[in-house]
Design a protein around this motif. Structure first.
Motif, PDB file in Angstrom:
ATOM      1  N   UNK A 144       0.827  -1.203   0.000  1.00  0.00           N
ATOM      2  CA  UNK A 144       0.000   0.000   0.000  1.00  0.00           C
ATOM      3  C   UNK A 144       0.863   1.255   0.000  1.00  0.00           C
ATOM      4  N   UNK A 145       2.012   1.182   0.681  1.00  0.00           N
ATOM      5  CA  UNK A 145       2.872   2.356   0.704  1.00  0.00           C
ATOM      6  C   UNK A 145       3.356   2.712  -0.696  1.00  0.00           C
ATOM      7  N   UNK A 146       3.749   1.691  -1.474  1.00  0.00           N
ATOM      8  CA  UNK A 146       4.205   2.064  -2.815  1.00  0.00           C
ATOM      9  C   UNK A 146       3.068   2.582  -3.670  1.00  0.00           C
ATOM     10  N   UNK A 147       1.890   2.087  -3.417  1.00  0.00           N
ATOM     11  CA  UNK A 147       0.790   2.591  -4.226  1.00  0.00           C
ATOM     12  C   UNK A 147       0.448   4.022  -3.800  1.00  0.00           C
ATOM     13  N   UNK A 148       0.565   4.283  -2.512  1.00  0.00           N
ATOM     14  CA  UNK A 148       0.221   5.608  -1.996  1.00  0.00           C
ATOM     15  C   UNK A 148       1.284   6.665  -2.276  1.00  0.00           C
ATOM     16  N   UNK A 149       2.553   6.241  -2.224  1.00  0.00           N
ATOM     17  CA  UNK A 149       3.636   7.223  -2.321  1.00  0.00           C
ATOM     18  C   UNK A 149       3.516   8.175  -3.511  1.00  0.00           C
ATOM     19  N   UNK A 150       3.309   7.653  -4.719  1.00  0.00           N
ATOM     20  CA  UNK A 150       3.224   8.581  -5.852  1.00  0.00           C
ATOM     21  C   UNK A 150       2.161   9.648  -5.628  1.00  0.00           C
ATOM     22  N   UNK A 151       1.051   9.204  -5.066  1.00  0.00           N
ATOM     23  CA  UNK A 151      -0.056  10.121  -4.849  1.00  0.00           C
ATOM     24  C   UNK A 151       0.334  11.201  -3.828  1.00  0.00           C
TER      25      UNK A 151
END
Lengths: 274, 470, 293
Positions: A144-151
């Motif tokens: 989830x962190x990698x998915x969230x980071x860009x955002x």
């Protein structure tokens, strides 16, 4: 009479009321269903208010995995939100202030969001198996962190760019370190944006389904997977599903109400500037 | 005094830790819901008798295959034993993911003589070796409304309209006549009462994953086969297939309008709520139909064989056998022998209890299950239990085995899609079936033509041995 | 001083590093790995070995009618779904773009659908769409209309998904557009009014051009997410009846995790990615041109 400050006339009032009804009634229906008895959720005409109105299905729903699901979701979501907000705002600050990675870096980061999840599911599954992290909180938190980071980077970059550089420069002249300028000057100023960003991270992680389905299993079962599990069974326990669904929505809705001030303002501050 | 207590405490600690050391924790995965209830019920027995502490993982039944499969591929060793759908057994066994049971069977006899050959032969075996013990026997039967069939008014009206007596439909022509006859709109009368909502002649499982199973009842009774044994050409675009599809398209008209969204749950509901005259269904609908909490038609259900085709005065029918459940052990299980004891317990000791209660969806698979109609306590009268079991028995003897090749999911999925295309009129039946056949050829070629063919030939031999293939 | 200066110089790099490392390891790795898979045939269902086949999977995509069907369905969701979300979202945002008591409360109430998990949304709408017992058909009947076959009709199913999607994501459009509207300073409205512009003129000549960058970004985000639409399809129709409501990402899931054709599934994901990147580039080009102008 100004264009936007004319209060609410009767037309606007009705428009808003009808739209609100459309957007809220499914949620209300869900709450109503959670109190219904077995014989009440599928009848014609539909039963609106249950005759028994007991909390029995809440108890049962929690007992058959709902409580565990909510607990798991909380652990994963809070950790993810903390990690992605902290790392993401550091990165965003660098990009905004020092043009690290040039103009397209942020866009490049955002493009990772475009990748269809199915493409990364199997590689991630194999990756976490290699690390022996399947069915652990760590796997989902990392994912989830990698998915969230860009955002986060994308949103926070906008907020930092809005800040006048001069404030931090003045602090630097006064003998403040770079890090100090970041934590003491820049960060407090973008805090409304930070809160809004954190809320979005929270929402995403709380609601995610497909990765949780594949990377969790028996020890880690977030609430979304738990609900989907109840719907796929041979007997669909609609009351229990609605009860757990209602409970699962409570934290998010509470947060939204408590932080409503930040939500709109945070977005106004910079998100829309990209 | 103090010393005594101390000794006692030490002794207790030793005892409990010894007991603890003897228990093994095993993880079982299955389809969530009523079919995992036995694991809960006998949890204590497993602990005491076999020293097994169970962790249960329930997965939506449409996802069971995927979630087992991905664990096997990832070699995670997450599950020690599991509920497996027989159609995946060959695939799992061929990949070496399951633990062969032949040695265990020597040691602890699962009483194979008592198991109905059909369920033993192609539910549990792969290349002659046993990989699973049966847990749930599934075959379609025809369930209908006994009370409406015996209604004098309806009988007279049917006689007037069709010129023959209203009775349980035995052939597809009769089936369509009866289905059409009982399809009523709200406001019309049924058995002397004015309907306040629509009433349907029949219904079927319309979701694409099992749709083929209902179609196969028509397909098989017209002589259809999955593949040609010699050439391994798909047989699903044959004349029999077209005929079956045409019948299906017709009885779609006598079904609820949203029948294509019907899975197990919806199909069960429409019948048990008294909104439909007859359905082909798995046996558990008979059990659940006797439970007043779920059913409005208690005591009004008849059961018989699925319809067929009249050949030389005899009715030739084949009852499809979709789904079913077996219990299998993972090749990398923590303690296969303990796991075996647990599945043995479920398949032998408690099996009659589990199949004869409406609290599970499990259905009879042993001869002994048929010999004890009194065990099916939800039927108020033993006569109802006998009707239920007799109907089931008839179908079993003429079962049409489910395809269990590697890639079965994909074969049946594409067939379901094309059947839907035909039913809604998006394609002509022949065209839809030709497309399905060509998709089947692609799948076969991708998975290896020779291997698949050899596999199929072997399957057919097993079916022949069980007396279910010509 | 020089030590400190050095540290200061590299500080920005340290700020970015964790993010970049995480993204590199667990995001770029899958990206490269699955691209390699898309060039292979890998039927993990039968335990077959990976075979390099070059572009064959991509060729198969173009002849797979089921894939083309799913592409069409995704197109429908994009066109009708995102379109309606935009129109409705803008409408609500304009209605809310005024000050009145309880405005924050009302805006937050509007946000609830997007806060609720898509899994929950799927469950809710499955009950709502129930043909015989659902509240939606009941209300239609009350209004004198006949029941709609929401989930059992091959023509209707995809639009039922779209309606649920509109319900869920209009609030997102609304909130972002509202934020954009509120960023416009009051003085501009004043100036326009002084110039004698009416409401329609204010809207077309002032608001739309000023909002354009926000509109482009929010539509782009929704387009990217729409390609991933999965949970709703999974829970409401499971792609049925037949293939009627299969979207690209759902069919992609079927090929990868149900049929286990890993190579083919990867190629489909890449094809999808290519389309998204093209669309995103077009959008961003338009956006940049605007900014420069």
């Amino acid at each position: 009479m100004r264009y936007r400050k004319n209060g609410v006339n009767i037309l606007v009032f009705f428009g808003l009321a009808i739209l609100l009804l459309f957007f809220l009634s499914p949620i209300i229906w869900n709450v109503l269903t959670s109190f219904k008895d077995r014989g009440e959720y599928f009848t014609y005409p539909p039963v609106f208010i249950s005759s028994t109105f007991s909390f029995e299905y809440y108890q049962h729903g929690l007992a058959i995995g709902g409580a565990k699901g909510i607990q798991d979701s909380l652990i994963i979501t809070l950790s993810t939100t903390a990690i992605s907000v902290i790392l993401g705002s550091l990165a965003a600050y660098s990009i905004a202030r020092f043009r690290i990675g040039g103009d397209n870096f942020a866009f490049w980061i955002l493009s990772i969001r475009m990748l269809p999840p199915v493409a990364s599911l199997l590689p991630l599954f194999l990756f976490f198996r290699f690390l022996r992290l399947l069915d652990t909180y760590e796997a989902l938190i990392l994912t989830y962190s990698i998915i969230n980071l860009p955002f986060v980077v994308w949103l926070m970059k906008g907020f930092f760019e809005e800040l006048p550089k001069e404030l931090e420069e003045a602090a630097l002249v006064d003998g403040c370190s770079r890090l100090g300028a970041f934590t003491r000057i820049a960060l407090p100023l973008v805090s409304p944006g930070l809160v809004a960003t954190a809320l979005f991270c929270f929402m995403f992680s709380w609601n995610e389904f497909i990765f949780a389905l594949i990377l969790g299993r028996s020890r880690v079962v977030p609430v979304t997977v738990n609900i989907a599990g109840m719907i796929g069974g041979h007997e669909i326990l609609w009351a229990e599903i609605s009860a757990v669904a209602t409970l699962a929505s409570v934290p998010i809705i509470l947060l939204a109400f408590v932080l409503q001030r930040f939500l709109v303002r945070g977005l106004t501050l910079g998100a829309v500037k990209g | 005094m103090f010393k005594k207590i101390f000794v006692l405490v030490i002794a207790l600690v030793f005892l409990t830790s010894a007991a603890y050391a003897a228990t093994t924790t095993l993880t079982v995965v299955g389809d969530a819901g009523h079919n995992m209830r036995p694991f809960e019920w006998y949890e204590g027995d497993f602990r005491e008798l076999y020293g097994v502490e169970l962790i249960q993982v329930g997965v939506p039944f449409g996802l069971l295959y995927e979630s087992q499969r991905i664990e096997f591929i990832g070699e995670t060793g997450a599950y020690d034993f599991m509920i497996v759908y027989p159609k995946f057994l060959a695939e799992f066994a061929a990949n070496g993911w399951l633990y062969p049971l032949d040695d265990f069977i020597q040691e602890k006899d699962p009483n194979f003589d008592d198991i109905i050959p059909a369920y033993l032969e192609f539910y549990c075996k792969y290349k002659g070796e046993v990989f699973a013990l049966p847990y749930d026997g599934d075959v379609l039967s025809l369930y209908y409304r006994l009370d409406l069939l015996e209604n004098e008014e309806e009988k007279a009206a049917f006689q007037d309209k069709h010129g023959y007596e209203l009775k349980v439909p035995e052939t597809w022509d009769e089936f369509l006549d009866v289905a059409e006859f009982f399809t009523r709109k709200a406001g019309e009368t049924l058995a002397g009462e004015v309907l306040n909502r629509d009433f349907y002649g029949t219904a079927y499982y319309g979701v694409k994953d099992q749709l083929w199973g209902w179609w196969a009842a028509m397909f098989a009774s017209h002589g259809g086969v999955y593949f040609d044994e010699e050439t391994f050409e798909p047989g699903i675009n044959s004349e029999a297939a077209v005929k079956a599809t045409e019948i299906m398209m017709e009885f779609h008209n006598y079904s609820p309008p949203d029948v294509l969204a019907y899975g197990y749950e919806e199909l069960k509901d429409v019948f048990l709520e008294g909104d439909c005259f007859m359905v082909m269904q798995w046996p558990c609908i008979g059990k659940k139909g006797a439970d007043p909490a779920e059913s409005r038609i208690v005591g009004k259900i008849g059961a018989t064989h699925v319809p067929g085709v009249r050949v030389n005065g005899e009715v030739y029918f084949r009852a499809p056998m979709p789904a079913g459940r077996v219990l299998a052990i993972a090749a990398d299980a923590e303690d296969p022998w303990k796991a075996y004891q647990v599945i043995w317990h479920l398949s032998v000791v408690t099996s009659l209890d589990d199949v004869s209660t409406h609290l599970t969806g499990l259905d009879p698979y042993r001869f002994s299950h048929f010999e004890h109609p009194e065990a099916y306590g939800m039927f108020e009268e033993i006569r109802d239990a006998e009707i239920y079991l007799a109907g089931l028995r008839q179908n079993l003897e003429n079962g049409f085995p489910e395809l269990t090749l590697p890639g079965t999911v994909e074969y049946l999925d594409t067939l379901g899609v094309e059947l839907t295309n035909a039913i809604v009129g998006a394609k002509e039946p022949q065209q839809a079936l030709d497309d399905a056949a060509s998709a089947w050829r692609d799948i076969t070629n991708r998975l290896g033509f020779e291997a698949q063919k050899a596999f199929y030939v072997e399957l057919v031999e097993g079916w022949r041995e069980a007396g279910l293939w010509d | 001083m020089s030590m400190k200066g050095k540290r200061e110089r590299y500080l920005p790099l340290f700020f970015v590093l964790p993010t970049v490392i995480i993204i590199l390891i667990i995001s770029i790795f899958p990206l490269i790995y699955s691209f390699w898979l898309s060039l292979c045939e890998w039927e993990i269902g039968i335990g077959a070995d990976r075979v390099f086949v070059g572009l064959r999977n991509y060729a198969r995509l173009l002849t797979d009618s089921r894939f083309l069907n799913s592409l069409m369905n995704t197109g429908r969701v994009l066109f009708f779904g995102v379109g309606a979300q935009f129109a409705l979202g803008l409408g609500v945002a304009l209605l809310l773009n005024r000050s009145f008591r309880g405005k924050n409360l009302v805006s937050t109430l509007f946000l609830l659908p997007m806060m609720v998990s898509p899994v929950v949304v799927g469950c809710i709408w499955r009950i709502i769409y129930h043909y015989r017992y659902g509240p939606l058909n009941y209300m239609l009947n009350m209004a004198g209309l006949s029941s709609v076959n929401w989930l059992g009709s091959t023509d209707m199913a995809i639009y039922s998904i779209i309606l649920a999607d509109i319900w869920e994501w209009t609030p997102f459009m609304m909130i972002v557009l509202l934020a954009g509207l509120q960023a416009i300073p009051d003085e501009l409205y004043e100036a326009a009014r002084v110039d004698g512009a009416n409401r329609w003129q204010i809207f077309t000549y002032m608001l739309v051009p000023l909002l354009r960058p926000v509109m482009i970004i929010v539509i782009l985000i929704r387009i990217m997410d729409t390609f991933k639409i999965f949970d709703l399809v999974f829970l409401i129709t499971f792609g049925g009846p037949g293939q009627a409501s299969e979207t690209v990402s759902f069919y992609n899931y079927l090929t990868g995790f149900r049929h286990f054709s890993m190579g083919y599934a990867s190629s489909m994901a890449y094809f999808q990615l290519a389309i998204i990147v093209i669309i995103a580039n077009i959008f961003l080009r338009v956006w940049r041109r605007r900014e420069e102008a």
